[in-house]
Motif scaffolding. Structure first.
Motif, PDB file in Angstrom:
ATOM      1  N   VAL A 192     -24.802  21.337 -23.001  1.00 46.31           N
ATOM      2  CA  VAL A 192     -24.932  21.712 -24.411  1.00 46.31           C
ATOM      3  C   VAL A 192     -23.778  21.114 -25.209  1.00 46.31           C
ATOM      4  CG1 VAL A 192     -24.848  23.664 -26.007  1.00 46.31           C
ATOM      5  CG2 VAL A 192     -26.262  23.792 -23.967  1.00 46.31           C
ATOM      6  N   LEU A 193     -22.581  21.206 -24.618  1.00 43.21           N
ATOM      7  CA  LEU A 193     -21.388  20.689 -25.280  1.00 43.21           C
ATOM      8  C   LEU A 193     -21.491  19.190 -25.537  1.00 43.21           C
ATOM      9  CD1 LEU A 193     -18.565  21.865 -26.019  1.00 43.21           C
ATOM     10  CD2 LEU A 193     -17.764  20.974 -23.835  1.00 43.21           C
ATOM     11  N   THR A 194     -22.065  18.449 -24.572  1.00 42.35           N
ATOM     12  CA  THR A 194     -22.075  16.991 -24.681  1.00 42.35           C
ATOM     13  C   THR A 194     -23.451  16.457 -25.075  1.00 42.35           C
ATOM     14  OG1 THR A 194     -22.535  16.795 -22.312  1.00 42.35           O
ATOM     15  CG2 THR A 194     -20.237  16.714 -22.971  1.00 42.35           C
ATOM     16  N   LEU A 195     -24.376  17.344 -25.472  1.00 42.75           N
ATOM     17  CA  LEU A 195     -25.752  16.908 -25.735  1.00 42.75           C
ATOM     18  C   LEU A 195     -25.861  15.716 -26.709  1.00 42.75           C
ATOM     19  CD1 LEU A 195     -28.663  17.495 -24.897  1.00 42.75           C
ATOM     20  CD2 LEU A 195     -28.847  19.039 -26.837  1.00 42.75           C
ATOM     21  N   PRO A 196     -25.147  15.745 -27.850  1.00 39.10           N
ATOM     22  CA  PRO A 196     -25.263  14.584 -28.744  1.00 39.10           C
ATOM     23  C   PRO A 196     -24.838  13.286 -28.055  1.00 39.10           C
ATOM     24  CG  PRO A 196     -24.135  16.394 -29.841  1.00 39.10           C
ATOM     25  CD  PRO A 196     -24.277  16.791 -28.407  1.00 39.10           C
ATOM     26  N   PHE A 197     -23.755  13.381 -27.278  1.00 44.91           N
ATOM     27  CA  PHE A 197     -23.292  12.196 -26.545  1.00 44.91           C
ATOM     28  C   PHE A 197     -24.331  11.769 -25.511  1.00 44.91           C
ATOM     29  CE2 PHE A 197     -21.443  11.040 -22.380  1.00 44.91           C
ATOM     30  CZ  PHE A 197     -21.006   9.759 -22.684  1.00 44.91           C
ATOM     31  N   LEU A 198     -24.876  12.725 -24.766  1.00 40.50           N
ATOM     32  CA  LEU A 198     -25.835  12.391 -23.709  1.00 40.50           C
ATOM     33  C   LEU A 198     -27.072  11.715 -24.287  1.00 40.50           C
ATOM     34  CD1 LEU A 198     -25.590  15.688 -21.625  1.00 40.50           C
ATOM     35  CD2 LEU A 198     -24.644  13.460 -21.020  1.00 40.50           C
ATOM     36  N   LEU A 199     -27.563  12.253 -25.424  1.00 39.25           N
ATOM     37  CA  LEU A 199     -28.729  11.639 -26.063  1.00 39.25           C
ATOM     38  C   LEU A 199     -28.386  10.245 -26.566  1.00 39.25           C
ATOM     39  CD1 LEU A 199     -30.171  14.690 -28.021  1.00 39.25           C
ATOM     40  CD2 LEU A 199     -31.303  13.464 -26.164  1.00 39.25           C
ATOM     41  N   MET A 200     -27.211  10.113 -27.204  1.00 41.03           N
ATOM     42  CA  MET A 200     -26.809   8.812 -27.747  1.00 41.03           C
ATOM     43  C   MET A 200     -26.671   7.785 -26.628  1.00 41.03           C
ATOM     44  SD  MET A 200     -24.067   6.590 -27.948  1.00 41.03           S
ATOM     45  CE  MET A 200     -22.466   7.367 -27.804  1.00 41.03           C
ATOM     46  N   ILE A 201     -25.975   8.158 -25.551  1.00 47.38           N
ATOM     47  CA  ILE A 201     -25.646   7.161 -24.525  1.00 47.38           C
ATOM     48  C   ILE A 201     -26.890   6.764 -23.738  1.00 47.38           C
ATOM     49  CG2 ILE A 201     -24.975   8.511 -22.442  1.00 47.38           C
ATOM     50  CD1 ILE A 201     -22.714   5.920 -24.085  1.00 47.38           C
ATOM     51  N   TYR A 232     -11.906   6.014 -29.988  1.00 45.54           N
ATOM     52  CA  TYR A 232     -13.312   6.093 -29.596  1.00 45.54           C
ATOM     53  C   TYR A 232     -13.469   5.860 -28.097  1.00 45.54           C
ATOM     54  CZ  TYR A 232     -18.340   5.336 -29.629  1.00 45.54           C
ATOM     55  OH  TYR A 232     -19.685   5.428 -29.367  1.00 45.54           O
ATOM     56  N   ARG A 233     -12.669   4.930 -27.546  1.00 48.19           N
ATOM     57  CA  ARG A 233     -12.727   4.677 -26.103  1.00 48.19           C
ATOM     58  C   ARG A 233     -12.368   5.928 -25.311  1.00 48.19           C
ATOM     59  NH1 ARG A 233     -13.144  -0.361 -24.190  1.00 48.19           N
ATOM     60  NH2 ARG A 233     -13.403  -1.874 -25.854  1.00 48.19           N
ATOM     61  N   TRP A 234     -11.301   6.609 -25.716  1.00 48.60           N
ATOM     62  CA  TRP A 234     -10.903   7.830 -25.010  1.00 48.60           C
ATOM     63  C   TRP A 234     -11.960   8.919 -25.146  1.00 48.60           C
ATOM     64  CZ3 TRP A 234      -7.684   8.443 -21.235  1.00 48.60           C
ATOM     65  CH2 TRP A 234      -6.648   7.517 -21.069  1.00 48.60           C
ATOM     66  N   LEU A 235     -12.575   8.994 -26.330  1.00 50.81           N
ATOM     67  CA  LEU A 235     -13.644   9.966 -26.546  1.00 50.81           C
ATOM     68  C   LEU A 235     -14.795   9.710 -25.567  1.00 50.81           C
ATOM     69  CD1 LEU A 235     -14.542  12.281 -28.479  1.00 50.81           C
ATOM     70  CD2 LEU A 235     -15.706  10.541 -29.819  1.00 50.81           C
ATOM     71  N   LEU A 236     -15.208   8.440 -25.467  1.00 48.77           N
ATOM     72  CA  LEU A 236     -16.291   8.104 -24.538  1.00 48.77           C
ATOM     73  C   LEU A 236     -15.886   8.392 -23.095  1.00 48.77           C
ATOM     74  CD1 LEU A 236     -18.219   4.820 -25.374  1.00 48.77           C
ATOM     75  CD2 LEU A 236     -18.793   7.161 -25.888  1.00 48.77           C
ATOM     76  N   PHE A 237     -14.620   8.087 -22.771  1.00 49.32           N
ATOM     77  CA  PHE A 237     -14.121   8.310 -21.411  1.00 49.32           C
ATOM     78  C   PHE A 237     -14.228   9.792 -21.045  1.00 49.32           C
ATOM     79  CE2 PHE A 237     -10.624   9.016 -18.366  1.00 49.32           C
ATOM     80  CZ  PHE A 237     -10.926   8.065 -17.420  1.00 49.32           C
ATOM     81  N   VAL A 238     -13.725  10.653 -21.926  1.00 50.63           N
ATOM     82  CA  VAL A 238     -13.740  12.098 -21.655  1.00 50.63           C
ATOM     83  C   VAL A 238     -15.180  12.611 -21.593  1.00 50.63           C
ATOM     84  CG1 VAL A 238     -13.106  14.354 -22.594  1.00 50.63           C
ATOM     85  CG2 VAL A 238     -11.454  12.485 -22.617  1.00 50.63           C
ATOM     86  N   LEU A 239     -16.017  12.191 -22.559  1.00 56.31           N
ATOM     87  CA  LEU A 239     -17.406  12.642 -22.564  1.00 56.31           C
ATOM     88  C   LEU A 239     -18.150  12.143 -21.329  1.00 56.31           C
ATOM     89  CD1 LEU A 239     -18.219  12.192 -26.342  1.00 56.31           C
ATOM     90  CD2 LEU A 239     -18.222  14.352 -25.091  1.00 56.31           C
ATOM     91  N   GLY A 240     -17.829  10.925 -20.896  1.00 56.23           N
ATOM     92  CA  GLY A 240     -18.445  10.377 -19.687  1.00 56.23           C
ATOM     93  C   GLY A 240     -18.101  11.215 -18.464  1.00 56.23           C
ATOM     94  N   LEU A 268     -17.206  14.404 -18.488  1.00 58.10           N
ATOM     95  CA  LEU A 268     -17.889  15.692 -18.630  1.00 58.10           C
ATOM     96  C   LEU A 268     -19.365  15.549 -18.253  1.00 58.10           C
ATOM     97  CD1 LEU A 268     -16.376  17.094 -21.952  1.00 58.10           C
ATOM     98  CD2 LEU A 268     -15.804  17.751 -19.613  1.00 58.10           C
ATOM     99  N   GLY A 269     -19.973  14.444 -18.690  1.00 56.17           N
ATOM    100  CA  GLY A 269     -21.379  14.192 -18.367  1.00 56.17           C
ATOM    101  C   GLY A 269     -21.585  14.064 -16.865  1.00 56.17           C
ATOM    102  N   ALA A 270     -20.680  13.318 -16.216  1.00 58.89           N
ATOM    103  CA  ALA A 270     -20.776  13.146 -14.761  1.00 58.89           C
ATOM    104  C   ALA A 270     -20.653  14.507 -14.066  1.00 58.89           C
ATOM    105  CB  ALA A 270     -19.690  12.194 -14.272  1.00 58.89           C
ATOM    106  N   THR A 271     -19.736  15.346 -14.560  1.00 63.79           N
ATOM    107  CA  THR A 271     -19.559  16.677 -13.967  1.00 63.79           C
ATOM    108  C   THR A 271     -20.819  17.517 -14.159  1.00 63.79           C
ATOM    109  OG1 THR A 271     -17.280  16.468 -14.683  1.00 63.79           O
ATOM    110  CG2 THR A 271     -17.952  18.608 -13.835  1.00 63.79           C
ATOM    111  N   MET A 272     -21.429  17.410 -15.347  1.00 66.27           N
ATOM    112  CA  MET A 272     -22.666  18.138 -15.623  1.00 66.27           C
ATOM    113  C   MET A 272     -23.755  17.732 -14.626  1.00 66.27           C
ATOM    114  SD  MET A 272     -25.881  17.568 -17.054  1.00 66.27           S
ATOM    115  CE  MET A 272     -25.776  16.115 -18.093  1.00 66.27           C
ATOM    116  N   ILE A 273     -23.868  16.425 -14.369  1.00 70.39           N
ATOM    117  CA  ILE A 273     -24.894  15.931 -13.446  1.00 70.39           C
ATOM    118  C   ILE A 273     -24.621  16.439 -12.032  1.00 70.39           C
ATOM    119  CG2 ILE A 273     -25.864  13.848 -12.393  1.00 70.39           C
ATOM    120  CD1 ILE A 273     -25.032  12.461 -15.125  1.00 70.39           C
TER     121      ILE A 273
END
Lengths: 92, 542
Positions: B207-216, B362-370, B372-377
């Motif tokens: 839920v926290l990373t949903l916008p990022f997950l949809l975008m990526i 922006y790179r660090w933002l993507l890194f952290v979100l990536g 978090l996404g990997a952990t979610m998976i």
């Protein structure tokens, strides 16, 4: 009923194929159709279809999976696809 | 509220959720195995250049000027051209990038006769090809880019990654549908409570990373849509290339004639292109240099002050030449409007996906979100397993125990196994002999071999123990990385810090941080595996 003659695992597989494969065919035809009905140059219209393609594909898959059986899942993919295919041929 | 819940259970919505739950579970699981690898390597790929600096220390002893003067640029083009004309006159493709802070050598690409692209570097001063002790045989950080989008398997890999990403998009949409209380779950995290904790972690992160997950996921698919929906393109065009040149409003691609020819001076083409664009160039290529259909492109250097702040910036412009006659056949200026809104949409998606704008933040933002996404998976695939272990389901009839065992093996290898393979890549980079032929290829082979070994490891030993062991192995390899670096190159992170080599320093600091995290996790897993062993024993004997 034909449904009764086909074992349950095959029915599930047929529904999954309707979503994945049927949805892909649906989307390919959708993109080809957008290319001819979208105003402007052919290349720009094609690009519009391509950018929308994955929203349409995921929507189509959800639609197929929402059907109560595999026959309906295939029908909701193939009937609109056939209509769009006809429109593409007619307009191009 | 109670009425609504009642309606949800029995009514149309409830029926709908029941249909969508297996869609989410299975698309998530099947995609999850490779998706974790795609997320981890993609997250590393955000920092491919700093990783390359650590992975190729010899190359980065060269230093390139921040800005090159015109005479320097033309001098470098002349050196690259001399190399191509002497050693690769009959190649199918020449490409040359000028030295920059990201890559201090003159970067050359050429197509081999037997197919495939070869990459080499020239020394900017001497113009000589850099040998194995000046330019380590490695893909560098680019290894992670390639694993991320094509698994080092060319077009087949692009299709596999696409299928997996499409399943991710499907599991995101179905996940949102089956998820009843997005807002409530945002504030719910019950730690160390078994299944409930994995579910909470999975949903909270998603839920926290949903916008990022949809975008990526959407951008990753859309920028390859030309490949995936090629059948739609060939309905209206003879070949996908035809669509591309039509979209870009460029002259159509030429086909090889078979007549041999020789290209005009590349230095001259480069100088004319720079004058035409009114700004420095940074890359020149020649397609089919030995054929009379040869054409050349010169690319203008993107202006970082404009590019970083503007998601719709395309590139620094480009000039196309007939490489045999030297005739200028097409020009696109850096400030030229994008061709159409749909093309602009693709540029935006591409630049968001590849962190081509927004700079370091922006790179660090993507890194952290990536991460978090990997952990979610990972949490999702583990959740699947825990539910099965507790539920004693009979989903596959008599084959159920076998199917579950395979799924468990793949879960472990996909998560901890992949992590071991990633850190193993850094080790093989330091340990393989410097003069090994095709050293870069062996590094990649080793990466996949290590990954395969973790599958075997997970297949033969009890799962709980394998989780703990692979996690421990990853931790140790991470924590010892600075030592192996010290032993093989004499460098280490304290020296990097003193020398202000921040990219190299950050790579080792990152390894240490991930190592400490994994060490803590492996101790927790080990305690858990002992508990599991005891309860399994109790079940067998009792």
């Amino acid at each position: 009923m034909t449904t009764l003659l086909i074992p349950k695992p095959f029915q599930v597989s047929l529904k999954i194929m309707a979503a994945l494969l049927g949805g892909y065919v649906f989307t390919v035809i959708f993109v080809g159709c957008v290319a001819v009905i979208w105003p402007g140059r052919l290349a720009d219209a094609m690009q519009t279809g391509l950018m929308l393609s994955f929203a349409v594909y995921s929507g189509a898959m959800i639609w197929a999976f929402s059907q109560s059986n595999w026959q309906r899942a295939w029908l909701v993919m193939l009937i609109p696809a056939a209509i769009m295919w006809g429109m593409t041929l007619w307009l191009s | 509220m109670a009425e609504l819940n009642q309606a949800a259970k029995t009514g149309e919505i409830g029926r709908y959720r029941r249909l969508m739950t297996p869609v989410h579970t299975w698309s998530g699981l099947v995609a999850g195995w490779l998706l974790f690898a795609i997320f981890v390597t993609g997250t590393l790929a955000v920092f491919d250049k700093p990783l390359s600096q650590w992975l190729n220390p010899e190359l980065y002893t060269l230093t390139a000027n921040e800005t090159l003067s015109e005479s320097q640029r033309l001098d470098y083009v002349a050196k690259g051209e001399a190399f191509f004309r002497q050693y690769q006159p009959n190649s199918g493709f020449w490409g040359m990038g000028l030295p920059s802070a990201d890559n201090p050598g003159i970067l050359l690409f050429w197509e081999l006769k037997e197919g495939g692209l070869h990459i080499g570097q020239l020394h900017p001063e001497t113009g000589k090809l850099l040998g194995p002790y000046e330019n380590r045989g490695t893909e560098g950080g680019h290894h992670f880019v390639h694993t991320h989008f094509e698994l080092h398997a060319g077009n087949t890999g692009i299709w596999i990654v696409g299928a997996v990403t499409m399943l991710m998009l499907l599991s995101l949409v179905s996940g949102v549908i089956i998820h009843k209380r997005i807002f409530n779950d945002f504030f719910t995290l019950r730690l160390f409570k078994g299944q409930r904790s994995w579910l909470d972690a999975h949903t909270l992160l998603a839920v926290l990373t949903l916008p990022f997950l949809l975008m990526i996921s959407y951008s990753g698919l859309a920028i390859q849509a030309k490949t995936y929906f090629a059948p739609a393109i060939t309905q209206h065009y003879d070949a996908p290339f035809g669509f591309y040149t039509d979209l870009m409003q460029e002259p159509p691609f030429k086909t090889p004639t078979g007549e041999s020819a020789s290209p005009v001076s590349l230095v001259e083409l480069f100088a004319r292109a720079e004058a035409e664009l009114g700004q420095p160039g940074f890359f020149i290529n020649v397609e089919r240099p030995a054929d009379s259909s040869a054409m050349s492109h010169v690319f203008g250097l993107p202006d970082p002050s404009v590019s970083d702040d503007n998601v719709l910036y395309y590139d620094g412009g480009r000039v196309q030449f007939n490489a045999v006659t030297g005739e200028m056949t097409h020009v696109r200026r850096p400030d030229q409007q994008m061709n159409g809104g749909a093309f602009a949409a693709e540029i935006m998606l591409e630049r968001m996906h590849m962190a081509e704008f927004g700079g370091q933040i922006y790179r660090w933002l993507l890194f952290v979100l990536g991460l978090l996404g990997a952990t979610m998976i990972a949490a999702g695939t583990i959740l699947f397993w825990i539910k099965r272990r507790q539920g004693n389901l009979r989903e596959f009839g008599r084959a159920t125990p076998l199917v579950y065992r395979v799924i468990e093996t793949l879960n472990i290898a996909a998560i901890t196994g992949l992590l071991v393979a990633c850190i193993g890549f850094f080790w093989t980079n330091r340990l393989l002999p410097m003069t090994l032929p095709d050293r870069a290829g062996w590094e990649i082979t080793a990466f996949f071999a290590i990954w395969l070994l973790t599958v075997l490891h997970a297949a033969v030993l009890p799962a709980a123990r394998v989780w703990a062991q692979q996690c421990w192995l990853f931790a140790v390899l991470c924590l010892l990385l600075p030592f192996i670096n010290l032993l093989t190159t004499g460098e280490h992170f304290i020296h990097y810090a003193l020398q202000r080599q921040w990219p190299e320093f950050s790579v080792e600091l990152g390894a240490i941080i991930f190592g400490l995290l994994a060490l803590w996790l492996s101790r927790y897993l080990k305690r858990r595996s002992k508990v599991n062993d005891r309860s399994a024993l109790a079940m067998e004997t009792g």
